[in-house]
Write an enzyme that holds these catalytic residues in place. Structure first.
Site, PDB file in Angstrom:
ATOM      1  N   GLU A  34     -12.085  11.176  -4.013  1.00  0.00           N
ATOM      2  CA  GLU A  34     -11.945  11.114  -2.561  1.00  0.00           C
ATOM      3  C   GLU A  34     -11.111  12.295  -2.051  1.00  0.00           C
ATOM      4  O   GLU A  34     -11.393  12.867  -0.989  1.00  0.00           O
ATOM      5  CB  GLU A  34     -11.286   9.803  -2.140  1.00  0.00           C
ATOM      6  N   LYS A  52       0.845  -1.187   0.000  1.00  0.00           N
ATOM      7  CA  LYS A  52       0.000   0.000   0.000  1.00  0.00           C
ATOM      8  C   LYS A  52       0.880   1.237   0.000  1.00  0.00           C
ATOM      9  O   LYS A  52       1.951   1.233   0.619  1.00  0.00           O
ATOM     10  CB  LYS A  52      -0.908   0.016   1.240  1.00  0.00           C
ATOM     11  N   GLU A  87      -8.061  12.091  13.318  1.00  0.00           N
ATOM     12  CA  GLU A  87      -7.308  10.893  13.704  1.00  0.00           C
ATOM     13  C   GLU A  87      -6.304  11.176  14.821  1.00  0.00           C
ATOM     14  O   GLU A  87      -5.457  12.059  14.704  1.00  0.00           O
ATOM     15  CB  GLU A  87      -6.581  10.322  12.489  1.00  0.00           C
TER      16      GLU A  87
END
Length: 869
Positions: free
Chosen positions: A840, A621, A671
């Site tokens: 996104e 990733k 976060e």
């Protein structure tokens, strides 16, 4: 420092508008930087058939600047400038070779109500010059006198008067030993992008008048047009455009309307900032600070897209602000402080095994060599309102000055006043005005407030820390705002005393502290944290106003320096909060550029997917980011943007970190990176992004799709590491605009010295970098063509017993002008669709665009890339 300025500044605004940058010559200037930070500028000027050349080198080290110029007339001029010998004082030494009579020494002093400059020639019978201005920024009067000591004659005596307000400056100057009188006028028309100016001069000896008037209009933040006309019939026009960061071309023309048959004069100037590549020597100081580089080709960009490669302009590395790790100079540390091990931190994101620590910008030393003799927190009686608390702090500092602690070479003292009323920390910060001092803000999430505050006296107590009536109670801070810096850190070994748990440092760390940093991030360095001079703590039911004083003789920052500077800051502290518009920022987007463009993004994502699917690489990733540059018609106030984000981000961390007179890093991060209290560590992981639904049913269905998506599950699964407790395994985290997959993590450290090992392990996480970490980080360094800076890095605070960091996502960098950089990222795993991820990015950045900036976009807005800042 706000004041009347020096004598040459009287009438300067009008002179700049009427005469600056107009020229009829052809001029080319090129500036580049060496690996040790020396700026080299070469200038070539063509006047008629003659060509003149000049080369200039400039190096800065802390507050010392050395400037050497050599020209084609075989003259070499050297100037040495030392800023801030004491607050407001500057010294300048200049001399030319071979002219032996050219040496001159000058002192300049700026004060809130005066500006004084004195110079003396370095000869046997020197010329002495003295100029002074007295008054305020609004109204000032000054004089300028020169005396030739060889003859005893005054060679110059001038006087000036200036009046200023927000949009108008008028001045009157008596020049040429009283022979001429000049009146000038500068006016910004209706607070717009247009300014007008005029200058009228009368000569008493010749009884002649000269009049020049002109105008200037800013077409956009990068382009300016000017025009002027004088009573001699000469008309001039100028067009200036910044075509890349700090690179400007100017074209000007002049025509004599009384001799129209003669050819007009045209001048062209091009100022170019060259960004050359530097060697990456791991042992050099430039490497430690991040050396500039410019890539000229890129494997992912098609030929027509190579213009984007001007988008990583790197600043010259500032001179190192730390002493060497072996330096014997002591720094702020005490036996009760917890120095954190740094040798183990050199790997992923820490470059230097030392801490650069500065007292209010004075000096620098490496942590770990000395001991702080004085460290304490003093609680004063509770105040009814913030205004009363300010008065108590001023009185307490004055009492400290009169009765200082026992003579000590170093120390840190916090003085706090509980306030019975709960105030708004954003409004308090907004009331403090200018950004010439450091500013910071950190707000905890509503779902996970900041750690519990020690017992506070909020009754009608009149003792130190005691309370009557209301008694003591524990409350949780909601937000903390601070101004000024008692101490700031520019290294990687922070430490603060355990026995003063409320002395905390607020700041941020770069996403990749080993990478080069660009010009817009240079004031932050790799690691920027401050202990505020004055801070406002908004609690659940009350408030606390506090101040911190720190000194260290080894850093040339004595107790007397610290007290004087703190008193100066306290005198400027406003006790009345100012209401902030927290709905919409009334500004218009003039231009919007994305770096990379959509085409380049698709190519980068495709390349990442090829590597993820390939057998030869371990990449699973990678998180790629986008930097969107907004140019607006007005400057965006970071505090006003912060207020808007706070309204929307009830379940997020809001933060603002701004070094003195620098851009502001502002964000609304959902976060948490981690929170530590003693040995207990908590953290969380976020992955996957979907928009919120328009109805409850729609929102529920979108959330279920996110939970059941195999692609998002893959991205989420590789974020969860071993050796921690996960509660629960996977859940939805719903924010006002978006929703994510989320997991809560918990762990316990073996000892408190492991804190930065934990930080080193958690950052960069797979959520902002990828997996495996080193492979993903290398891909980002190779294929991302802008500097992330503090975006996606740790941002928060640390103290002796407790620390909390958020992940610096959903963030923006607000420049000092009209530019704002908005950052967003997306995870790339097997199954990723480049176009979906681009959408996104738009979704994540929408909190800065849709709600807080009016979308009255100009017709010329496009997606072409102009560069960053």
């Amino acid at each position: 420092m706000v004041g009347p300025g020096l004598y040459p500044e009287i009438g300067k605004k009008a002179r700049d508008l009427l005469y600056r940058d107009y020229q009829t010559d052809h001029k080319f200037t090129l500036t580049t930087y060496t690996s040790n930070g020396v700026a080299i500028t070469a200038t070539s000027t063509k006047k008629a058939d003659l060509i003149f050349g000049e080369i200039q080198s400039q190096i800065k080290n802390k507050n010392i600047t050395v400037d050497v110029k050599a020209n084609s007339d075989s003259n070499v001029v050297t100037t040495v400038t030392v800023d801030e010998l004491t607050p407001g004082l500057k010294s300048i030494l200049s001399f030319a070779v071979p002219d032996q009579r050219s040496g001159k020494f000058e002192l300049q002093y700026s004060h809130d109500y005066a500006g004084v400059s004195a110079s003396i020639g370095l000869t046997a019978s020197p010329v002495v010059n003295l100029s002074s201005v007295f008054g305020t920024k609004a109204l000032a009067v000054g004089a300028d006198v020169s005396l030739d000591t060889a003859t005893g004659n005054l060679t110059k005596y001038n006087a000036g008067l200036s009046f200023s307000n927000d949009d108008l400056i008028a001045s009157l100057n008596l020049n040429n030993k009283g022979d001429s009188l000049t009146a000038s006028y500068y006016h910004i028309v209706n607070h717009s992008a247009t300014a007008v100016g005029a200058e009228l001069t009368h000569s008493f000896s010749s009884n002649e008048n000269s009049l020049t008037f002109g105008t200037q209009h800013t077409l956009d933040p990068l382009t300016v047009v000017k025009a002027r006309f004088n009573n001699s019939g000469k008309a001039s026009a100028l067009l200036q455009h910044e075509w890349r960061p700090k690179s400007v071309w100017t074209i000007s023309a002049e025509v004599d309307t009384k001799a129209i048959d003669k050819s007009s004069k045209v001048g062209i100037a091009n100022l170019l900032l060259s960004l050359r590549a530097f060697p990456r020597d791991a042992n050099s100081s430039a490497r430690a600070w991040g050396t500039p580089h410019l890539t000229l080709t890129h494997p992912l960009l098609p030929p027509h897209d190579h213009s984007e490669l001007t988008t990583k302009p790197m600043a010259p590395p500032p001179p190192p602000r730390t002493l060497s790790p072996s330096s014997p100079s002591p720094s702020l540390r005490s036996s009760g402080c917890r120095p954190l091990p740094s040798a183990r931190l050199v790997g992923r994101w820490v470059q230097r095994p030392s801490c650069s620590l500065s007292m209010n910008g004075c000096g620098a030393a490496v942590a770990g060599a000395g001991a702080v003799a004085v460290r304490e927190t003093r609680a004063l009686p509770a105040a009814g309102a913030a205004g009363d608390a300010v008065g108590q702090l001023r009185a307490a500092v004055a009492a400290l000055e009169a009765d200082p602690p026992p003579a000590s070479p170093s120390g840190i003292i916090r003085i706090e006043v509980p306030v019975r009323q709960r105030g708004d920390a954003v409004e308090w910060l907004h009331a403090q005005g200018d950004h010439l001092r450091a500013r910071c803000f950190f707000s905890a999430r509503a779902a996970a407030p900041l750690p519990e505050w020690p017992a506070l006296a909020i009754g009608n107590g009149n003792g130190s820390g005691g309370g009557v009536g209301g008694g003591e109670q524990r409350q949780r801070p909601v937000s903390v705002a601070g101004v000024g810096s008692a101490v700031f850190f520019r290294g990687t070994e922070p430490f603060l005393p355990r026995d003063c748990p409320l002395i905390r440092a607020y700041g941020a760390i770069r996403f990749d502290a080993t990478s080069d940093y660009s010009v817009e991030w240079e004031e932050f360095g790799s690691f920027y944290f401050i202990v505020p001079q004055v801070e406002y703590n908004e609690l659940e039911e009350s408030s606390v106003l506090a101040t911190t004083i720190a000194w260290d003789d080894s850093l040339s920052w004595t107790w007397q320096n610290a007290v004087k500077e703190l008193q100066s800051t306290l005198q400027k502290i406003s006790s009345s909060p100012i209401k902030v518009n927290n709905s919409t920022l009334q500004t218009t987007i003039v231009k919007l550029n994305h770096v990379p463009t959509k085409a380049s993004w698709d190519l980068a994502v495709t390349k990442a997917l090829q590597m993820i699917k390939g057998k030869q690489r371990e990449l699973v990733k990678v998180v790629l980011a986008r930097c969107s540059r907004y140019i607006t018609d007005t400057c965006i106030d970071p505090v006003e943007l912060l207020a808007c984000l706070k309204v929307e981000g009830q379940n997020a961390y809001q933060f603002c970190i701004q070094p003195p007179d620098a851009p502001a890093f502002v964000g609304n991060s959902p976060e948490q990176l981690f929170h530590r209290k003693y040995l207990n560590i908590s953290s969380e992981a976020l992955a996957g992004t979907r928009a919120r639904g328009k109805t409850r049913a729609d929102d529920f269905q979108i959330g279920q799709d996110l939970l059941l998506s195999s692609k998002e599950d893959n991205e989420f699964t590789i974020m969860i590491c071993d050796d921690v407790v996960v509660h629960p395994s996977k859940a939805l985290r719903k924010l006002p605009r978006v929703q994510h997959l989320s997991a809560q993590l918990a762990a316990r450290m073996r000892n408190e010295d492991d804190e930065f090992d934990i930080l080193n392990t958690l950052h960069p996480s797979p959520a902002v970098c990828g997996l495996p970490t080193e492979e993903a980080r290398q891909f980002i360094q190779d294929y991302e063509i802008f500097d992330r800076g503090m975006y996606a890095g740790p941002v928060g605070w640390f103290g002796g017993a407790e620390s909390e960091f958020a992940v610096g996502i959903r963030s923006a960098l607000l420049g000092k002008g009209h530019s704002t950089l908005v950052y967003a990222g997306a995870g790339i795993v097997e199954g990723t669709n480049p176009s979906f991820e681009w959408d996104e990015l738009d979704l994540k950045a929408s909190q800065y665009q849709e709600q807080h900036i009016c979308l009255q976009e100009a017709e010329n807005m496009g997606t072409d890339m102009l560069g960053i800042f």
